[in-house]
Design an enzyme around this catalytic site. Structure first.
Site, mmCIF file in Angstrom:
data_model
loop_
_atom_site.group_PDB
_atom_site.id
_atom_site.type_symbol
_atom_site.label_atom_id
_atom_site.label_comp_id
_atom_site.label_asym_id
_atom_site.label_seq_id
_atom_site.Cartn_x
_atom_site.Cartn_y
_atom_site.Cartn_z
ATOM 1 N N CYS A 167 37.553 66.498 19.160
ATOM 2 C CA CYS A 167 36.357 66.733 18.514
ATOM 3 C C CYS A 167 35.618 67.944 19.508
ATOM 4 O O CYS A 167 34.496 68.722 19.212
ATOM 5 C CB CYS A 167 35.529 66.349 18.201
ATOM 6 S SG CYS A 167 36.493 65.962 16.161
ATOM 7 N N ARG B 53 44.021 51.652 -10.955
ATOM 8 C CA ARG B 53 44.106 51.967 -12.020
ATOM 9 C C ARG B 53 43.288 53.532 -12.758
ATOM 10 O O ARG B 53 43.148 54.179 -14.190
ATOM 11 C CB ARG B 53 45.098 51.718 -12.475
ATOM 12 C CG ARG B 53 44.692 50.210 -13.258
ATOM 13 C CD ARG B 53 45.531 49.810 -14.146
ATOM 14 N NE ARG B 53 45.402 48.423 -14.575
ATOM 15 C CZ ARG B 53 44.920 46.825 -13.871
ATOM 16 N NH1 ARG B 53 44.653 47.453 -12.781
ATOM 17 N NH2 ARG B 53 44.185 45.855 -14.370
ATOM 18 N N GLU C 135 33.393 66.706 11.757
ATOM 19 C CA GLU C 135 32.965 68.059 13.086
ATOM 20 C C GLU C 135 33.620 69.410 13.098
ATOM 21 O O GLU C 135 33.564 70.725 13.005
ATOM 22 C CB GLU C 135 33.072 67.772 14.437
ATOM 23 C CG GLU C 135 32.238 66.383 14.663
ATOM 24 C CD GLU C 135 33.246 65.536 14.171
ATOM 25 O OE1 GLU C 135 32.283 63.713 15.386
ATOM 26 O OE2 GLU C 135 33.819 65.279 13.880
ATOM 27 N N THR D 243 45.785 32.791 -8.541
ATOM 28 C CA THR D 243 45.168 33.574 -9.200
ATOM 29 C C THR D 243 46.364 34.874 -9.771
ATOM 30 O O THR D 243 46.418 34.847 -11.299
ATOM 31 C CB THR D 243 44.370 34.556 -8.828
ATOM 32 O OG1 THR D 243 42.922 33.463 -8.053
ATOM 33 C CG2 THR D 243 43.941 35.733 -9.248
ATOM 34 N N SER E 114 38.489 34.103 -17.728
ATOM 35 C CA SER E 114 38.090 34.780 -17.932
ATOM 36 C C SER E 114 37.968 36.531 -17.880
ATOM 37 O O SER E 114 37.124 37.237 -16.690
ATOM 38 C CB SER E 114 37.748 34.875 -16.036
ATOM 39 O OG SER E 114 39.133 35.237 -15.285
#
Length: 336
Positions: free
Chosen positions: A87, A210, A55, A199, A171
């Site tokens: 605001c 990136r 605003e 993982t 994968s």
């Protein structure tokens, strides 16, 4: 009173907010426009933490034209002193005659107080314009303020037959470059990203942004990296945080720390854990036009599923978007 043009001008405020989605957390990504005599004379969006709110930017751009004008804001203007001033004071000081708001702010420091201050100052206030669109855009912020937990987004890439990896565990590059860039944008919009220790050991991901940059330029930071289990000091994901304990405890801690959105990018085991615990607020599946063609590949969600069709969990596709040759499907489950 609401006018036919209100939705058009609110759409411009929503577009302004979209440009800063990645940059404002833990503050909400808000857009605002000032309209005088049917013409937009000022547009603004929330700055990174510590900078002016949407605003204030829009009022500064409008200058003297703000006197007697209408201000459109996707979220209720704040009326309290935080990192920046209220605001509502800026709006009243600029002489705005009418304020149109998409949704009210559930933050306890705001929660209707901003609108009350404007009304007490003689400003006409209209609420609920394009509320569904604004609530979708601000879903992570609204969820965290209402529940104390971050919105959990589960991201998966799969073949058409629902496999996220081949039987040998590979994968890489199920989807094309457009989907991968979009996945990095999703990371940029998230305060933290979570994967399992498996993982990390198998793929050694960096979990950075990136491959994505904001369309309008400017810096973009990587999310916090959280690993469920131990993580080696030399892993590519470092610097990272290791979490040992319940998923519920993790979400409670992150919510208290101001995390608005947690992106879960683990494999099918981690995905299945979050799903079965009922902790996923949004499923984002990048679907490739490819088939592994058997039942020995790794499924989207590992573990035990619904035993009967009567216990199937249903929801709605919040969006379906083509990204190159792939599709991005956003699923929100029914909470009833």
């Amino acid at each position: 009173m609401e006018t036919p043009a209100d939705h058009d001008f609110m759409a411009q405020a929503i577009a302004a907010a979209a440009g800063v989605r990645h940059a404002t957390s833990p503050n909400p990504w808000v857009g605002a426009v000032v309209v005088a005599d049917g013409v937009v004379v000022g547009t603004g969006a929330t700055s990174p933490p510590g900078g002016p709110h949407a605003e204030v930017h829009a009022l500064a751009a409008a200058g003297a034209s703000a006197q007697g004008a209408t201000l459109y804001a996707t979220l209720e203007p704040c009326g309290h002193q935080g990192r920046t001033g209220p605001c509502t004071e800026a709006i009243l000081g600029a002489g705005i005659a009418r304020v149109v708001v998409g949704v009210t702010d559930p933050d306890p420091d705001v929660s209707g107080r901003g609108l009350a201050q404007l009304r007490e100052g003689g400003v006409e206030v209209i609420e609920g314009i394009a509320a569904a669109e604004v609530a979708e855009q601000l879903a992570a912020y609204l969820h965290q303020r209402r529940t104390g937990r971050p919105q959990v987004v589960l991201k998966l890439a799969a073949t058409l037959d629902g496999r996220i990896a081949a039987p040998d565990g590979s994968s890489a590059w199920i989807t094309g470059p457009e989907a991968r860039v979009d996945g990095h944008r999703l990371r940029a919009e998230s305060d933290a990203v979570c994967v399992g220790a498996g993982t990390i050991r198998l793929d050694d991901p960096a979990l950075t942004v990136r491959d994505w940059a904001p369309p309008n330029g400017g810096p973009v930071g990587d999310p916090r990296r959280i690993v469920l289990g131990p993580v080696a000091a030399d892993a590519g994901v470092q610097p990272a945080e290791s979490h040992v304990g319940s998923l519920e405890d993790l979400l409670a801690r992150l919510g208290a720390e101001g995390v608005l959105q947690l992106l879960v990018e683990g494999g099918s085991d981690v995905a299945g854990r979050f799903h079965r615990a009922g902790l996923v607020d949004r499923y984002v599946v990048y679907l490739a036009p490819a088939l592994l063609g058997g039942d020995d590949g790794r499924p989207l969600l590992a573990g035990q599923g619904a035993p009967t069709m009567a216990e199937l969990r249903r929801g709605r596709f919040a969006s379906v978007v083509a990204l190159g040759d792939d599709l991005r499907l956003d699923l929100v489950l029914d909470r009833s």
